[in-house]
Structure formats: C-alpha cells, structure tokens
Design an enzyme around this catalytic site. Sequence first.
Site, PDB file in Angstrom:
ATOM      1  N   TYR A 102     -17.892  -3.486  -4.559  1.00 57.36           N
ATOM      2  CA  TYR A 102     -16.694  -4.289  -4.367  1.00 57.36           C
ATOM      3  C   TYR A 102     -16.191  -4.195  -2.934  1.00 57.36           C
ATOM      4  O   TYR A 102     -16.042  -3.099  -2.369  1.00 57.36           O
ATOM      5  CB  TYR A 102     -15.560  -3.828  -5.305  1.00 57.36           C
ATOM      6  CG  TYR A 102     -14.250  -4.500  -4.972  1.00 57.36           C
ATOM      7  CD1 TYR A 102     -14.028  -5.828  -5.307  1.00 57.36           C
ATOM      8  CD2 TYR A 102     -13.269  -3.823  -4.249  1.00 57.36           C
ATOM      9  CE1 TYR A 102     -12.854  -6.469  -4.953  1.00 57.36           C
ATOM     10  CE2 TYR A 102     -12.079  -4.449  -3.889  1.00 57.36           C
ATOM     11  CZ  TYR A 102     -11.882  -5.777  -4.240  1.00 57.36           C
ATOM     12  OH  TYR A 102     -10.721  -6.408  -3.874  1.00 57.36           O
ATOM     13  N   ASN A 129      -6.262  -2.290   2.902  1.00 56.90           N
ATOM     14  CA  ASN A 129      -5.856  -1.541   1.712  1.00 56.90           C
ATOM     15  C   ASN A 129      -5.187  -0.252   2.179  1.00 56.90           C
ATOM     16  O   ASN A 129      -5.652   0.408   3.102  1.00 56.90           O
ATOM     17  CB  ASN A 129      -7.055  -1.190   0.849  1.00 56.90           C
ATOM     18  CG  ASN A 129      -7.451  -2.288  -0.123  1.00 56.90           C
ATOM     19  OD1 ASN A 129      -8.404  -2.149  -0.851  1.00 56.90           O
ATOM     20  ND2 ASN A 129      -6.728  -3.389  -0.147  1.00 56.90           N
ATOM     21  N   ARG A 140      36.238  18.292  -5.044  1.00 50.65           N
ATOM     22  CA  ARG A 140      35.903  19.426  -5.908  1.00 50.65           C
ATOM     23  C   ARG A 140      34.434  19.400  -6.345  1.00 50.65           C
ATOM     24  O   ARG A 140      33.829  20.444  -6.570  1.00 50.65           O
ATOM     25  CB  ARG A 140      36.823  19.405  -7.140  1.00 50.65           C
ATOM     26  CG  ARG A 140      36.629  20.566  -8.071  1.00 50.65           C
ATOM     27  CD  ARG A 140      37.710  20.713  -9.130  1.00 50.65           C
ATOM     28  NE  ARG A 140      38.456  19.527  -9.469  1.00 50.65           N
ATOM     29  CZ  ARG A 140      38.572  19.048 -10.713  1.00 50.65           C
ATOM     30  NH1 ARG A 140      37.959  19.634 -11.712  1.00 50.65           N
ATOM     31  NH2 ARG A 140      39.320  17.984 -10.953  1.00 50.65           N
ATOM     32  N   PHE A 150      -4.547   2.429  -3.901  1.00 51.05           N
ATOM     33  CA  PHE A 150      -3.669   1.658  -3.026  1.00 51.05           C
ATOM     34  C   PHE A 150      -2.365   1.247  -3.707  1.00 51.05           C
ATOM     35  O   PHE A 150      -1.455   0.747  -3.067  1.00 51.05           O
ATOM     36  CB  PHE A 150      -4.373   0.389  -2.539  1.00 51.05           C
ATOM     37  CG  PHE A 150      -5.079  -0.355  -3.637  1.00 51.05           C
ATOM     38  CD1 PHE A 150      -4.401  -0.822  -4.756  1.00 51.05           C
ATOM     39  CD2 PHE A 150      -6.451  -0.586  -3.569  1.00 51.05           C
ATOM     40  CE1 PHE A 150      -5.046  -1.506  -5.776  1.00 51.05           C
ATOM     41  CE2 PHE A 150      -7.104  -1.268  -4.584  1.00 51.05           C
ATOM     42  CZ  PHE A 150      -6.392  -1.729  -5.683  1.00 51.05           C
ATOM     43  N   GLU A 160      -4.641  -8.949  -9.936  1.00 51.19           N
ATOM     44  CA  GLU A 160      -3.606  -7.964  -9.578  1.00 51.19           C
ATOM     45  C   GLU A 160      -2.357  -8.316 -10.379  1.00 51.19           C
ATOM     46  O   GLU A 160      -1.433  -8.969  -9.898  1.00 51.19           O
ATOM     47  CB  GLU A 160      -3.377  -7.993  -8.069  1.00 51.19           C
ATOM     48  CG  GLU A 160      -4.642  -7.597  -7.322  1.00 51.19           C
ATOM     49  CD  GLU A 160      -4.608  -7.887  -5.834  1.00 51.19           C
ATOM     50  OE1 GLU A 160      -3.521  -8.249  -5.323  1.00 51.19           O
ATOM     51  OE2 GLU A 160      -5.655  -7.758  -5.182  1.00 51.19           O
TER      52      GLU A 160
END
Length: 503
Positions: free
Chosen positions: A56, A198, A283, A329, A413
């Site tokens: 890839y 990436n 406080r 990534f 994606e």
Amino acid sequence: MLNTYEIGSSELTYNLIEKIIKNGTKLVLSDDARKKIAHCREYLDHKTDNDRVPIYGVTTGFGSLCNKHISRDELSTLQENLVKSHSCSVGTPVKKDIVKLMLLLKAHALSMGFSGVQVCTVERILDFYNNDILPVVNDRGSLGASGDLAPLANLFLPLIGEGEVWYRGERRPARNVLDQFGWKPIRLQSKEGLALLNGTQFMSANGIKALIDGWHLVNCFDLFGAMSLEAFDGRIEPFWDCIQQVRPHRGQIETGRIYRSLLKGSEIIAQPKPHVQDPYSFRCIPQVHGAIKDAMLHVTDILHIEINSVTDNPTVYPDQDLVVSGGNFHGEPLALAFDYMGVALHELGNISERRVAQLIDGQRGLPEFLVAHPGLNSGFMIPQYAAASMVSQNKMYAWPASCDSIVSSNGQEDLVSMGANAATKLHKIVDNLKYIAAIELMNAAQGIEFRRPLKSSPYIEHVMAEYRKHVPFVEEDVVMNDYIKATMEFLEGFDIHLETAED
C-alpha cells in the site's frame, strides 16, 4: 546553552523542544539515525525490486485507490503527485514557530528508521529548519485522519521545488530559494511522499506550542490567584497541607504547597480575619488549579508518547522483512487529549474572572470597582466585562472537536479524529487566557495597595515592585486599554518563579 542537537540521539520532551527553539539550536542528524534511515531505505528498494506482492502506498494508489497498481517506473511520479495533489491547506498562514516545530518533529519521526525515506530527504528538512526557510502552511484542511495530509503536503512541497516559503521576512517561491542555496529539488523515491504526508506533526506541533504556553499560564494564574487572595484579605487554611493530604490528588497537593510558599511571610495573610470562609474562587483554588495541572500532566504524557512515535503508514520493519499497513497516523489520542486540555485551560480563565468580579464588588474594605472615588470614576468596572467576554468565548472553543467525524476518501477513511481542529483552537483559548491573566494581575495589584501599610510576602512584593515600573496605581479613571497592553508587555518579559518547598 544548547548550540547543537542531534536528531535521533534521544527522546524529545516539550522542555527540550522549548530550549531548542529559544536558544536557536541547530539540528544535525545523528550517526545512529543516519544508519537506521539508510538501512530501511535499502531494504525497501530491495523489496520493490524483487517482490511482486502489492504494498500500500508504495506500489499502489492511496486511500480508496489502494487497489490501483502502480508500475515500477512510475513509483517516483506517484509520490510527487501525492504531495502536489494533497497540498490544499487553506485559511491563515501558520505561525512560523509552529512551522519550525513541524519540521523538527517530522525529522525526529523519520530518524527512527521505520519510514523508508532517503537520508538526503531528512537532511534537507534539517537544512530548512537551520536556515529558517519555512514553508507556507495554512491552518485549515486537516481531518486528523491519515495524519495531517493537507498541511504536511504544503510543508513539504518546497522539498520538490514547489510551493512557497518564508525566507528573510519575505514570502518567496520555493524554487528561487533552493536556487539561491544551490540545492536541487529532492527526487522522491517510493513511499517517501506518503512518509512525509502521513503523520501527526501538524497536530503535535500545535499541541506542543499550546502546552508550553499552557504551563506558563498555569504558573501565572497560581501567582495572580495568590495576589488576588491577598487583595481580598483571604484565608490561608484552605491551602494547608492537611486538607490536601486527605484528598491527595497530585495537582491539589502541589497547588497547596505553591500557595503556602508564595504567601510565606505575608503580613496580610497573617492578620486576623473577621470572615470565617472565602468564596469558592479563592477557597477552592487547590482543587480547581490542581485538577487543571493534573489534566495538563496527562496531556503532557500523551504528547511525549506521540512526538517520539512513528505515525506514518505503512510502517517498514527491515529486520523482520515486514511492511505493515495500519493506522498509527490516526489522531484520536491527540484529539481527545487536546479537547481535555482545552476544557482545563478554559477553567483557568473561568475561576480567574470570578476572583476579579469579587475584587471589584466593594467587599471586605475594598472600594467598589477598586477606585478611591467610585461614581465619578468607573475604575476597574469594564476590565471585568472584557474578561467575562473572553471566558464566554473560551467556553465555545472548549467544545470538543473530537465529537465530530465526516467520512472521507470515498468511505475508506470513514471515522476521522478532527484532531487538527482540536489542536488549532487551543491557541484561541490560550490567546484569551493571556488577556484574562493580565486583567487579574491589574486588579490584584490594585487591591493589594488598599491593604497598605501591611505588606504581602517578599516574593509578591518583588512582583508588585517590578509591575509598578510598567503600570502605576490607578488614582482616577485612565484609558484602561493602555494599561492592559502594558500589563501584557510586562508578562511577556517577566519570569515567574514559584517555589514549592515544604513549609
């Protein structure tokens, strides 16, 4: 002074990065990193020459085009096309110090030897850094999905002679600057464009800058909160160690210790108090400031892991004969951490504005709006408005970006982090906090003057003396904007030292 730092010689921390940036430290590639990078590159070349199994992003297209085979003689063109086509960050140019951080972080990530790049590619990144040749990158366009594709593409366009850079105060075509130095554009080899694009370096660089500023602001609000406590004639008991030890959160214990040290020797804190209790904004400082510190520590840990990680894809393991496509990534770890940080930093301003509001309310012997003759004079009425406006705006910016996701790359994606949006909005929160801090200092210093002749602690009196060189006590109405600006200038040049020794 740190004159030179060898990339790949040690892990990075935000403290080390701050020193490198402040000192103008030059970066060089360590011998060990050079060997790792070359070894990985040699392995990948051998792999693509002899193995016909698709890899890839190396011998295939990208994203949803991962099933498209690329011939051997087109591998370099594939990588250059990737950088060009992905260079679509838009909006406002990223500040130059963040661009430098991006270059530093990417060089460090590539130095680990799992990305398959050439040694000359990393060296050119360092050349850019060392010579302040800073690529023009815009602040919008990253989904924090396959890392920060768009901004990183613009960051590395100049490596191949494209795009624009800032050099000596001018925005210039990258090719012209390369020619000026006698450098030829880098000829990207297989996988190199993907290794450059990436990664989470845009998110991480923004996060590191916000972290450096955020920790400084934590110190500012600790100091100014102590000064406000003095101005309000508050009580010390909520800061005693016994209170913190029965609820022993790390930040709470530390905050109590800091306040006891800051207020040690104060005549104001030691005087008898007619009131038995203070409002929460005074406080509960150990609990609120302490929780913010704990959040910041968590984010610091996450960022330290991230900036010392390999976040491109695929990851190359030459010694195991593996090229693995995964998801390092993805920006989710950063997106969640940055959203957490945004909420925490916002709360610094939230509690600060409440302290300011208490100081101008005409309580505990203080004049209304901290001016001797209220009515004729409005005094410190409107700075509180300004602080309230910015606190409200920060609430909007604190809304988590990581709650959102939009599908990209034709469904490949399908869940993105929005980590870049989480990172960039941190700076909006920080910018507002700087003004809010200045407004609290103005009010606290004014309030302390009404406690005279009593003195505060030696350190707070030192701060008061230094501050009064820039901003005087307000007798009657003045142009408050001028004093806010002067206070901001004072804060930019004043080093805050918070002692944390036990009582």
